[in-house]
Design a protein around this motif. Structure first.
Motif, PDB file in Angstrom:
ATOM      1  N   ALA A   4       0.875  -1.180   0.000  1.00  0.00           N
ATOM      2  CA  ALA A   4       0.000   0.000   0.000  1.00  0.00           C
ATOM      3  C   ALA A   4       0.907   1.223   0.000  1.00  0.00           C
ATOM      4  O   ALA A   4       1.842   1.304   0.793  1.00  0.00           O
ATOM      5  CB  ALA A   4      -0.902   0.006   1.223  1.00  0.00           C
ATOM      6  N   TYR A   5       0.620   2.179  -0.888  1.00  0.00           N
ATOM      7  CA  TYR A   5       1.478   3.359  -1.033  1.00  0.00           C
ATOM      8  C   TYR A   5       0.704   4.629  -0.708  1.00  0.00           C
ATOM      9  O   TYR A   5      -0.367   4.873  -1.257  1.00  0.00           O
ATOM     10  CB  TYR A   5       2.025   3.437  -2.467  1.00  0.00           C
ATOM     11  N   PHE A   6       1.278   5.445   0.203  1.00  0.00           N
ATOM     12  CA  PHE A   6       0.713   6.749   0.549  1.00  0.00           C
ATOM     13  C   PHE A   6       1.648   7.850   0.049  1.00  0.00           C
ATOM     14  O   PHE A   6       2.806   7.912   0.460  1.00  0.00           O
ATOM     15  CB  PHE A   6       0.537   6.904   2.064  1.00  0.00           C
ATOM     16  N   HIS A   7       1.134   8.710  -0.810  1.00  0.00           N
ATOM     17  CA  HIS A   7       1.895   9.837  -1.345  1.00  0.00           C
ATOM     18  C   HIS A   7       1.948  10.974  -0.324  1.00  0.00           C
ATOM     19  O   HIS A   7       1.332  10.929   0.719  1.00  0.00           O
ATOM     20  CB  HIS A   7       1.262  10.327  -2.656  1.00  0.00           C
ATOM     21  N   SER A  11      -0.276  15.835  -3.579  1.00  0.00           N
ATOM     22  CA  SER A  11      -0.014  14.921  -4.678  1.00  0.00           C
ATOM     23  C   SER A  11      -1.207  13.998  -4.846  1.00  0.00           C
ATOM     24  O   SER A  11      -2.273  14.221  -4.261  1.00  0.00           O
ATOM     25  CB  SER A  11       1.263  14.128  -4.380  1.00  0.00           C
ATOM     26  N   LYS A  12      -1.048  12.969  -5.642  1.00  0.00           N
ATOM     27  CA  LYS A  12      -2.066  11.934  -5.786  1.00  0.00           C
ATOM     28  C   LYS A  12      -1.362  10.636  -6.136  1.00  0.00           C
ATOM     29  O   LYS A  12      -0.186  10.646  -6.524  1.00  0.00           O
ATOM     30  CB  LYS A  12      -3.098  12.317  -6.849  1.00  0.00           C
ATOM     31  N   PHE A  13      -2.059   9.534  -5.986  1.00  0.00           N
ATOM     32  CA  PHE A  13      -1.455   8.253  -6.343  1.00  0.00           C
ATOM     33  C   PHE A  13      -1.286   8.199  -7.847  1.00  0.00           C
ATOM     34  O   PHE A  13      -2.224   8.434  -8.606  1.00  0.00           O
ATOM     35  CB  PHE A  13      -2.310   7.070  -5.863  1.00  0.00           C
ATOM     36  N   ASP A  14      -0.073   7.899  -8.280  1.00  0.00           N
ATOM     37  CA  ASP A  14       0.252   7.820  -9.705  1.00  0.00           C
ATOM     38  C   ASP A  14       1.018   6.528  -9.944  1.00  0.00           C
ATOM     39  O   ASP A  14       2.160   6.394  -9.493  1.00  0.00           O
ATOM     40  CB  ASP A  14       1.097   9.029 -10.106  1.00  0.00           C
ATOM     41  N   PRO A  15       0.419   5.563 -10.645  1.00  0.00           N
ATOM     42  CA  PRO A  15       1.114   4.288 -10.881  1.00  0.00           C
ATOM     43  C   PRO A  15       2.389   4.453 -11.702  1.00  0.00           C
ATOM     44  O   PRO A  15       3.226   3.555 -11.719  1.00  0.00           O
ATOM     45  CB  PRO A  15       0.080   3.430 -11.609  1.00  0.00           C
ATOM     46  N   ASP A  35      -6.070  13.298   0.974  1.00  0.00           N
ATOM     47  CA  ASP A  35      -6.217  14.749   1.035  1.00  0.00           C
ATOM     48  C   ASP A  35      -5.815  15.225   2.426  1.00  0.00           C
ATOM     49  O   ASP A  35      -6.596  15.164   3.370  1.00  0.00           O
ATOM     50  CB  ASP A  35      -7.654  15.153   0.717  1.00  0.00           C
ATOM     51  N   TYR A  36      -4.584  15.702   2.543  1.00  0.00           N
ATOM     52  CA  TYR A  36      -4.054  16.139   3.829  1.00  0.00           C
ATOM     53  C   TYR A  36      -4.591  17.501   4.255  1.00  0.00           C
ATOM     54  O   TYR A  36      -4.199  18.008   5.314  1.00  0.00           O
ATOM     55  CB  TYR A  36      -2.522  16.158   3.794  1.00  0.00           C
ATOM     56  N   THR A  37      -5.501  18.090   3.466  1.00  0.00           N
ATOM     57  CA  THR A  37      -6.152  19.330   3.910  1.00  0.00           C
ATOM     58  C   THR A  37      -7.357  19.020   4.792  1.00  0.00           C
ATOM     59  O   THR A  37      -8.017  19.937   5.273  1.00  0.00           O
ATOM     60  CB  THR A  37      -6.587  20.219   2.719  1.00  0.00           C
ATOM     61  N   ASN A  38      -7.614  17.732   5.017  1.00  0.00           N
ATOM     62  CA  ASN A  38      -8.634  17.302   5.967  1.00  0.00           C
ATOM     63  C   ASN A  38      -8.001  17.149   7.342  1.00  0.00           C
ATOM     64  O   ASN A  38      -6.781  17.001   7.472  1.00  0.00           O
ATOM     65  CB  ASN A  38      -9.254  15.973   5.527  1.00  0.00           C
ATOM     66  N   TYR A  39      -8.821  17.150   8.371  1.00  0.00           N
ATOM     67  CA  TYR A  39      -8.325  16.948   9.729  1.00  0.00           C
ATOM     68  C   TYR A  39      -7.599  15.611   9.830  1.00  0.00           C
ATOM     69  O   TYR A  39      -8.001  14.625   9.205  1.00  0.00           O
ATOM     70  CB  TYR A  39      -9.468  16.997  10.742  1.00  0.00           C
ATOM     71  N   ALA A  40      -6.539  15.578  10.635  1.00  0.00           N
ATOM     72  CA  ALA A  40      -5.708  14.386  10.782  1.00  0.00           C
ATOM     73  C   ALA A  40      -6.531  13.150  11.143  1.00  0.00           C
ATOM     74  O   ALA A  40      -6.324  12.080  10.579  1.00  0.00           O
ATOM     75  CB  ALA A  40      -4.633  14.627  11.830  1.00  0.00           C
ATOM     76  N   ASP A 102      -2.096  22.730  -5.584  1.00  0.00           N
ATOM     77  CA  ASP A 102      -1.184  21.656  -5.202  1.00  0.00           C
ATOM     78  C   ASP A 102      -0.396  21.148  -6.411  1.00  0.00           C
ATOM     79  O   ASP A 102      -0.553  21.647  -7.524  1.00  0.00           O
ATOM     80  CB  ASP A 102      -1.941  20.541  -4.468  1.00  0.00           C
ATOM     81  N   TYR A 103       0.430  20.149  -6.179  1.00  0.00           N
ATOM     82  CA  TYR A 103       1.299  19.609  -7.225  1.00  0.00           C
ATOM     83  C   TYR A 103       0.515  18.897  -8.320  1.00  0.00           C
ATOM     84  O   TYR A 103       1.037  18.694  -9.405  1.00  0.00           O
ATOM     85  CB  TYR A 103       2.337  18.663  -6.616  1.00  0.00           C
ATOM     86  N   ALA A 104      -0.709  18.535  -8.038  1.00  0.00           N
ATOM     87  CA  ALA A 104      -1.573  17.883  -9.030  1.00  0.00           C
ATOM     88  C   ALA A 104      -2.432  18.909  -9.767  1.00  0.00           C
ATOM     89  O   ALA A 104      -3.300  18.546 -10.562  1.00  0.00           O
ATOM     90  CB  ALA A 104      -2.451  16.830  -8.343  1.00  0.00           C
ATOM     91  N   GLY A 105      -2.230  20.205  -9.485  1.00  0.00           N
ATOM     92  CA  GLY A 105      -2.960  21.263 -10.167  1.00  0.00           C
ATOM     93  C   GLY A 105      -4.334  21.567  -9.598  1.00  0.00           C
ATOM     94  O   GLY A 105      -5.117  22.284 -10.213  1.00  0.00           O
ATOM     95  N   ARG A 106      -4.618  21.054  -8.401  1.00  0.00           N
ATOM     96  CA  ARG A 106      -5.915  21.281  -7.763  1.00  0.00           C
ATOM     97  C   ARG A 106      -5.816  22.428  -6.759  1.00  0.00           C
ATOM     98  O   ARG A 106      -4.807  22.558  -6.068  1.00  0.00           O
ATOM     99  CB  ARG A 106      -6.371  20.023  -7.028  1.00  0.00           C
TER     100      ARG A 106
END
Length: 186
Positions: A4-7, A11-15, A35-40, A102-106
């Protein structure tokens, strides 16, 4: 082996990400967008439920994903590899503007109360921490001092926060996983 991979943040998961491609040499890599802009607490709950559903043999995360890998790995009893992990995510996230792209353009919003909801990295579980000494975002020496008493540490000279030594790390990750199967009951 299922990994399991956490970016990291923004960012986002990119294979096709070089780290994911390299880890694929060890086994199947699955990922989820975090989405790390959500509460921990919400991030950890969602990630934990996903790990329970996915049932990986190993969790790998980078930067904020390293923080999350340690937390979720400890909660779920799954060995983890934290690459250039954020050991103090409230400080790491505070470096980002409260509004941005963000780095994904969002577009994102990162309120101060969300940033403050993130506690320091968990010091439990069975983990391997890998750092690039050239990381200019997170102090690799502080990470080593913080994590070394309770986790295996692998440090590479040079490199960057994006982590430039994934290929060189594969053997160590495989050995750690094999040890985890014996030691941790994975």
């Amino acid at each position: 082996m299922k990994i399991a991979y956490f970016h990291g943040f923004g960012s986002k998961f990119d294979p096709n990400n070089p780290k994911v491609v390299a880890l694929s040499k060890l086994g199947e890599v699955v990922g989820v967008d975090v989405d790390y802009t959500n509460y921990a607490a919400d991030v950890v709950e969602i990630a934990t439920m996903w790990v329970i559903k996915t049932s990986p043999d190993l969790i790998v995360g980078t930067s904020m994903g390293g923080w999350l890998a340690a937390d979720v790995g400890t909660l779920c009893g799954v060995p983890f590899v934290a690459i250039n992990p954020s050991i103090k995510p409230s400080l790491t996230l505070a470096k980002h503007p409260s509004h941005g792209i963000d780095y994904a353009g969002r577009e994102y919003e990162l309120p101060v109360e969300v940033v403050l909801s993130y506690s320091d990295i968990t010091i439990g579980g069975f983990g391997l921490v890998i750092v690039d000494r050239g990381d200019d975002v997170i102090d690799s020496y502080e990470t080593t001092l913080h994590m070394e008493p309770s986790h295996y540490i692998l440090a590479f000279e040079g490199g960057s926060h994006r982590f430039d030594h994934i290929e060189e790390s594969l053997g160590a990750i495989k050995r750690f996983y094999n040890k985890a199967q014996v030691s941790y009951g994975s």
